[in-house]
Design a protein around this motif. Sequence first.
Motif, mmCIF file in Angstrom:
data_model
loop_
_atom_site.group_PDB
_atom_site.id
_atom_site.type_symbol
_atom_site.label_atom_id
_atom_site.label_comp_id
_atom_site.label_asym_id
_atom_site.label_seq_id
_atom_site.Cartn_x
_atom_site.Cartn_y
_atom_site.Cartn_z
ATOM 1 N N VAL A 138 0.855 -1.195 0.000
ATOM 2 C CA VAL A 138 0.000 0.000 0.000
ATOM 3 C C VAL A 138 0.892 1.247 0.000
ATOM 4 O O VAL A 138 0.678 2.182 -0.779
ATOM 5 C CB VAL A 138 -0.947 0.017 1.225
ATOM 6 C CG1 VAL A 138 -1.668 1.362 1.322
ATOM 7 C CG2 VAL A 138 -1.947 -1.126 1.152
ATOM 8 N N LEU A 139 1.927 1.237 0.843
ATOM 9 C CA LEU A 139 2.831 2.395 0.913
ATOM 10 C C LEU A 139 3.583 2.590 -0.405
ATOM 11 O O LEU A 139 3.842 3.712 -0.824
ATOM 12 C CB LEU A 139 3.820 2.225 2.084
ATOM 13 C CG LEU A 139 3.172 2.267 3.481
ATOM 14 C CD1 LEU A 139 4.159 1.833 4.553
ATOM 15 C CD2 LEU A 139 2.626 3.665 3.793
ATOM 16 N N ARG A 140 3.896 1.475 -1.096
ATOM 17 C CA ARG A 140 4.595 1.588 -2.372
ATOM 18 C C ARG A 140 3.679 2.063 -3.499
ATOM 19 O O ARG A 140 4.145 2.404 -4.584
ATOM 20 C CB ARG A 140 5.221 0.253 -2.757
ATOM 21 C CG ARG A 140 6.390 -0.070 -1.833
ATOM 22 C CD ARG A 140 7.527 -0.661 -2.578
ATOM 23 N NE ARG A 140 7.308 -2.081 -2.823
ATOM 24 C CZ ARG A 140 8.282 -2.908 -3.192
ATOM 25 N NH1 ARG A 140 9.512 -2.455 -3.382
ATOM 26 N NH2 ARG A 140 8.027 -4.180 -3.382
ATOM 27 N N ALA A 141 2.374 2.026 -3.225
ATOM 28 C CA ALA A 141 1.437 2.552 -4.225
ATOM 29 C C ALA A 141 1.103 4.009 -3.920
ATOM 30 O O ALA A 141 0.325 4.630 -4.637
ATOM 31 C CB ALA A 141 0.169 1.707 -4.244
ATOM 32 N N ALA A 142 1.679 4.548 -2.844
ATOM 33 C CA ALA A 142 1.269 5.874 -2.372
ATOM 34 C C ALA A 142 2.293 6.957 -2.708
ATOM 35 O O ALA A 142 2.221 8.060 -2.169
ATOM 36 C CB ALA A 142 1.009 5.828 -0.864
ATOM 37 N N GLY A 143 3.214 6.641 -3.571
ATOM 38 C CA GLY A 143 4.105 7.683 -4.082
ATOM 39 C C GLY A 143 5.221 8.127 -3.162
ATOM 40 O O GLY A 143 5.731 9.241 -3.306
ATOM 41 N N PHE A 144 5.631 7.281 -2.231
ATOM 42 C CA PHE A 144 6.800 7.618 -1.415
ATOM 43 C C PHE A 144 8.078 7.333 -2.199
ATOM 44 O O PHE A 144 8.080 6.558 -3.155
ATOM 45 C CB PHE A 144 6.801 6.812 -0.106
ATOM 46 C CG PHE A 144 5.698 7.223 0.825
ATOM 47 C CD1 PHE A 144 5.823 8.380 1.591
ATOM 48 C CD2 PHE A 144 4.531 6.482 0.909
ATOM 49 C CE1 PHE A 144 4.802 8.779 2.439
ATOM 50 C CE2 PHE A 144 3.507 6.880 1.750
ATOM 51 C CZ PHE A 144 3.644 8.031 2.516
ATOM 52 N N ASP A 145 9.156 7.976 -1.777
ATOM 53 C CA ASP A 145 10.441 7.704 -2.414
ATOM 54 C C ASP A 145 11.154 6.544 -1.741
ATOM 55 O O ASP A 145 11.924 5.826 -2.365
ATOM 56 C CB ASP A 145 11.318 8.963 -2.375
ATOM 57 C CG ASP A 145 10.699 10.076 -3.206
ATOM 58 O OD1 ASP A 145 10.571 9.881 -4.423
ATOM 59 O OD2 ASP A 145 10.305 11.102 -2.619
ATOM 60 N N GLN A 146 10.932 6.401 -0.429
ATOM 61 C CA GLN A 146 11.491 5.272 0.319
ATOM 62 C C GLN A 146 10.452 4.782 1.325
ATOM 63 O O GLN A 146 9.713 5.582 1.880
ATOM 64 C CB GLN A 146 12.760 5.665 1.114
ATOM 65 C CG GLN A 146 14.001 5.945 0.285
ATOM 66 C CD GLN A 146 14.096 7.417 -0.094
ATOM 67 O OE1 GLN A 146 13.500 8.280 0.541
ATOM 68 N NE2 GLN A 146 14.833 7.701 -1.161
#
Lengths: 295, 295
Positions: free
Chosen positions: A132-140
């Motif tokens: 979910v976090l990787r689909a949310a546009g974070f860089d890391q």
Amino acid sequence: MTSALDLLSSVKTDFRSLARILTYVENDLPMAAMLLRSLQPDLNIPVIGVTGPPGAGKSTLINALIDHLAAGGNKVAVLAVDPTSPFNFGSLLGDRIRMAEQFTRNNVFIRSLATRGSLGGLSVKTIEMVDVLRAAGFDQVIVETVGVGQSEVEIAGLADVTIVVLVPGAGDEVQNMKSGVMEIADVFVVNKADRDGADAAVANLERMVHMKSLDVPVFKAVANRKEGIAPLAAYLTSPHPHADTRKLALATEKAWKLIAARRMQSIDKQQLRRALHEAMQLPDFNLYRFAAQYG
Amino acid sequence: MTSALDLLSSVKTDFRSLARILTYVENDLPMAAMLLRSLQPDLNIPVIGVTGPPGAGKSTLINALIDHLAAGGNKVAVLAVDPTSPFNFGSLLGDRIRMAEQFTRNNVFIRSLATRGSLGGLSVKTIEMVDVLRAAGFDQVIVETVGVGQSEVEIAGLADVTIVVLVPGAGDEVQNMKSGVMEIADVFVVNKADRDGADAAVANLERMVHMKSLDVPVFKAVANRKEGIAPLAAYLTSPHPHADTRKLALATEKAWKLIAARRMQSIDKQQLRRALHEAMQLPDFNLYRFAAQYG
């Protein structure tokens, strides 16, 4: 009630939507499976695992890393998979460490995940929440786990790069966990390096790494003074040679856990209980023969 | 090399045979499955789980319990499922607590189990090793787990009676783990009861137990002075009303884990890896859709 599509479309711009999706996933709410099958996690966003024994300063190091990365314009997510983590809200209120500043930043998102749950539940939840976090546009995406027992092995199946945090003088500890730790560490950080024995600890780790012909750098840091963070961050954000092989290995590990969890859930406990009730009447009942013969 | 039959026939009389079988089982050596299917564990031997937060004095309490039980003519086995337990040989050498006396007794057998391992591996190993101990003619089998996260839930699926050890003043801790702990505790022990706040802690626990209409006694102990042990031991060794229902529930839980482990092991990782390698080339690859469709 907000629809799944609304949530998905705003996951990159609105922390409240993100938090809500994470809550659905963490608690296995009805919408969770559908959300996960509709997400588009960016597999190029590095997942950085941070593990190590209690007291090594994992959270303080993460805090310093966040500071550094955010100052460089990065958007960073942290998932703390550990009830004793200072990132855990309860402890935070207890003021064990001052991390509240991070909560007020627009480009830092912190979430803790309780490790309560049954067989395999934790790893599947962690996999899902990281996606979910990787689909949310974070860089890391940084994942903190306490390095005792199986969780340190689990993190290696999830993170693109795993940092093992140690402190000087933890010689016996390193001896004890050596085999497990050497297998999973991509990076060692000797934290609290202003203490006696820091150089010896670094030399010791470098010797172990060399003996096993591994390519694992050893960094020194004093995380609570934000020292030694820049070279570590530079290493973490630089491209790594075996990234593609690793990506496939990680995907295999994660798919395996998801499939395993599904197969486990497909066992009907009521039916099993009835079968056992009958089998246990027999004088030569043996659980292992029973399990081997059961469906 | 000793045959499996020789080992099985001497498991009740010879600690070396017992230790060897446990090693086979712990390391999944070829003979292990066969040994487990040939064992006759005595399901009437009570498995006593001891859990609680680090520092609550679990090992000291177990030590005092062993003393008391052994003095009463019992043959006692301890399985410490926790790398930080003083029963662990490394820590013992480190002299964190003086328990060496127990190792020299003829009627006490102590074994520690590393918690390293993958998904579900720990619980299956623990189940298996406890069954070996129940086939070895002990009067009680004590299992110590550290009470953080999922292990405290796991122990409830394994032990006939679960002791939760707490210390006075651990108010916040109890609040935090209340829900999980209340579900699994059959007995509470407030250890280090010579400290301030012991009576308040007991009263607090008794209130919680009463509110939930549970039948869970609360004992006070000062384990390092061997105080308060006799009434606890008497309670543990007396017959309990719901023992049969519990026995079936535990067998169901254990069979479920064994079957789940077998189903997980049946997934061919190489094949999975190849299928994933192909699927990941597609632009709309999603791990959850993939896992749901895979075998």
